[in-house]
Design an enzyme around this catalytic site. Structure first.
Site, PDB file in Angstrom:
ATOM      1  N   TYR A 191      48.354  35.205  21.719  1.00 59.47           N
ATOM      2  CA  TYR A 191      49.747  34.777  21.590  1.00 59.47           C
ATOM      3  C   TYR A 191      50.205  34.731  20.128  1.00 59.47           C
ATOM      4  O   TYR A 191      51.213  34.118  19.806  1.00 59.47           O
ATOM      5  CB  TYR A 191      49.955  33.393  22.219  1.00 59.47           C
ATOM      6  CG  TYR A 191      49.896  33.385  23.733  1.00 59.47           C
ATOM      7  CD1 TYR A 191      50.010  34.558  24.468  1.00 59.47           C
ATOM      8  CD2 TYR A 191      49.751  32.195  24.423  1.00 59.47           C
ATOM      9  CE1 TYR A 191      49.956  34.544  25.854  1.00 59.47           C
ATOM     10  CE2 TYR A 191      49.699  32.172  25.812  1.00 59.47           C
ATOM     11  CZ  TYR A 191      49.802  33.346  26.517  1.00 59.47           C
ATOM     12  OH  TYR A 191      49.759  33.314  27.890  1.00 59.47           O
ATOM     13  N   LYS A 249      34.818  33.878  26.829  1.00 59.42           N
ATOM     14  CA  LYS A 249      34.280  35.108  27.406  1.00 59.42           C
ATOM     15  C   LYS A 249      33.559  35.845  26.275  1.00 59.42           C
ATOM     16  O   LYS A 249      33.826  37.010  25.981  1.00 59.42           O
ATOM     17  CB  LYS A 249      35.444  35.931  27.985  1.00 59.42           C
ATOM     18  CG  LYS A 249      35.044  37.124  28.809  1.00 59.42           C
ATOM     19  CD  LYS A 249      34.704  36.801  30.243  1.00 59.42           C
ATOM     20  CE  LYS A 249      34.268  38.088  30.937  1.00 59.42           C
ATOM     21  NZ  LYS A 249      33.767  37.890  32.295  1.00 59.42           N
ATOM     22  N   ASP A 256      36.001  33.470  33.640  1.00 52.01           N
ATOM     23  CA  ASP A 256      36.180  33.934  35.018  1.00 52.01           C
ATOM     24  C   ASP A 256      35.404  33.039  35.993  1.00 52.01           C
ATOM     25  O   ASP A 256      35.920  32.647  37.041  1.00 52.01           O
ATOM     26  CB  ASP A 256      35.778  35.415  35.155  1.00 52.01           C
ATOM     27  CG  ASP A 256      34.471  35.751  34.456  1.00 52.01           C
ATOM     28  OD1 ASP A 256      33.926  34.873  33.761  1.00 52.01           O
ATOM     29  OD2 ASP A 256      33.990  36.883  34.613  1.00 52.01           O
ATOM     30  N   ASP A 277      46.149  28.537  28.964  1.00 49.61           N
ATOM     31  CA  ASP A 277      47.444  28.643  29.630  1.00 49.61           C
ATOM     32  C   ASP A 277      47.245  28.909  31.121  1.00 49.61           C
ATOM     33  O   ASP A 277      47.768  28.198  31.991  1.00 49.61           O
ATOM     34  CB  ASP A 277      48.225  29.788  28.965  1.00 49.61           C
ATOM     35  CG  ASP A 277      49.682  29.821  29.371  1.00 49.61           C
ATOM     36  OD1 ASP A 277      50.160  28.851  29.979  1.00 49.61           O
ATOM     37  OD2 ASP A 277      50.348  30.830  29.075  1.00 49.61           O
ATOM     38  N   ASP A 312      47.303  26.083  34.452  1.00 46.60           N
ATOM     39  CA  ASP A 312      48.254  26.295  35.550  1.00 46.60           C
ATOM     40  C   ASP A 312      47.524  26.342  36.883  1.00 46.60           C
ATOM     41  O   ASP A 312      48.024  25.834  37.890  1.00 46.60           O
ATOM     42  CB  ASP A 312      49.013  27.614  35.355  1.00 46.60           C
ATOM     43  CG  ASP A 312      50.390  27.402  34.761  1.00 46.60           C
ATOM     44  OD1 ASP A 312      50.528  26.484  33.920  1.00 46.60           O
ATOM     45  OD2 ASP A 312      51.319  28.142  35.132  1.00 46.60           O
TER      46      ASP A 312
END
Ligand code: ATP
Ligand code: MG
Length: 327
Positions: free
Chosen positions: A120, A168, A200, A224, A228
């Site tokens: 981002y 990751k 994951d 993020d 959620d």
């Protein structure tokens, strides 16, 4: 000492849930001064600017900011506001409350999301008609700063022993490797326990058995998405608060947006914003009052009155009054 709180309602149900949270804060009779600022679609229509300089300055200079939501202009408002408070970490609790229908009622998590870099950070390019690229930025300094915050966070609380680090690094060896090394290195030095979870695998495990996690430290994008996902486990948007913390400043906001489908009807659930206000209190050192607000919210969620999104038929004012009453 008086704390100055910038109050930015914004658009849609921001104009309904922010007054509800202010009512709760005012009922506590603390030394807080509220100063209103304007931002969002309506301001842009009037002035051409979604975030007037004076609102930016108000947030930058205040001790803390309480923000509602912005509609079409959301990115033009919230990104600069997070910058105004210089926030390096986004705190997002995802906790299921008794009385609220949740996919996983045992969920009680806090995400600490890196808030300045990762994918981002804005370095995107179109290199040809066929090719676009994105540069992922990870620094040791930002990773260590997040880790230091996470260590303080678990040490300052009786409820947390350590934290999980999500990454990751097996694939993104340099970027997530740097993130992992920075975070785990600081935690090791501080004697704070950590465990590492591939992002994951985390997505699966948190759905199947959220109780195995507590505080979760993530890079920007993973935080993020995964926070959620956890929001889905606890029963929806009307409940979830968040905080953006900087060195000298902070901004608190509900996770939900302007909810245009119900805006103006006075039926929005004020819980997410009132819990954001509770986080604001805690940040300013009013931890006892913060706890009282959360307990009052908890008891109203369990016993009612509740708003329509929670299966009740109370309006925003009635639910807010019940919370103030419990306080
Ligand atoms: P925005 O673009 O501003 O995010 P949106 O259409 O995505 O708007 P959200 O605010 O994200 O709307 O809300 C998504 C759904 O959740 C909507 O149906 C909305 O009514 C509901 N919702 C969100 N917040 C609340 C709340 N506080 N009380 C009741 N329902 C809510
Ligand atoms: Mg939305």
């Amino acid at each position: 000492m008086t704390h100055q709180i910038a109050v930015i309602e914004g658009d849609g149900i921001g104009q309904e849930v922010i007054p509800a949270a202010i009512e709760v804060l005012e009922s506590l009779d603390l030394d807080l001064e509220f100063v209103d600022g304007e931002a969002g679609d309506a301001v842009k229509a009037d002035t051409g600017e979604a975030l007037p300089q004076e609102t930016y300055d108000l947030a930058a200079d205040a001790d803390a900011t309480l923000f509602g939501a912005a509609g079409e202009t959301a990115a033009d408002v919230i990104l600069p506001l997070r910058d105004a408070v210089d926030s390096f970490v986004n705190i997002r609790p995802a906790k299921a409350y008794p009385g609220v229908d949740a996919v996983r009622p045992e969920t009680d998590l806090v995400f600490l999301r890196e808030n300045t870099e990762g994918v981002y950070s804005g370095h995107e390019d179109d290199l040809s008609d066929d090719l676009s690229t994105l540069t992922r930025v990870v620094t040791t300094s930002a990773s260590e700063k997040l880790a230091a915050f996470a260590c303080d966070y678990v040490e300052d609380s009786d409820d947390h022993d350590g934290f999980s680090v999500v990454h990751k690094a097996n694939v993104m060896r340099k970027t997530d490797g740097r993130f992992r090394d920075g975070v785990v290195g600081v935690a090791d030095e501080r004697g704070v326990e950590t465990d590492e979870v591939l992002m994951d695998a985390f997505a699966t495990h948190v759905c199947l058995d959220p109780e195995q996690f507590d505080v979760v430290v993530c890079p920007n994008l993973a935080g993020d998405v995964l926070s959620d996902l956890a929001a889905g486990l606890v029963g929806g948007l009307g409940l979830l608060p968040s905080a953006n913390i900087g060195d000298d400043n902070a901004l608190f906001e509900p996770v939900h947006g302007t909810a245009p489908d119900i805006a103006g009807e006075g039926i929005a659930n004020p819980t997410a914003t009132i819990l954001s206000a509770a986080m604001l209190l805690d940040h300013l050192g009013y931890s006892e009052e913060s706890q009282r607000v959360e307990t009052a919210v908890e008891s109203v969620l369990a016993e009612g009155p509740r708003t329509g999104d929670l299966g009740g038929n109370a309006d925003t004012d009635e639910m807010t009054a019940a919370i103030v009453d419990r306080l």
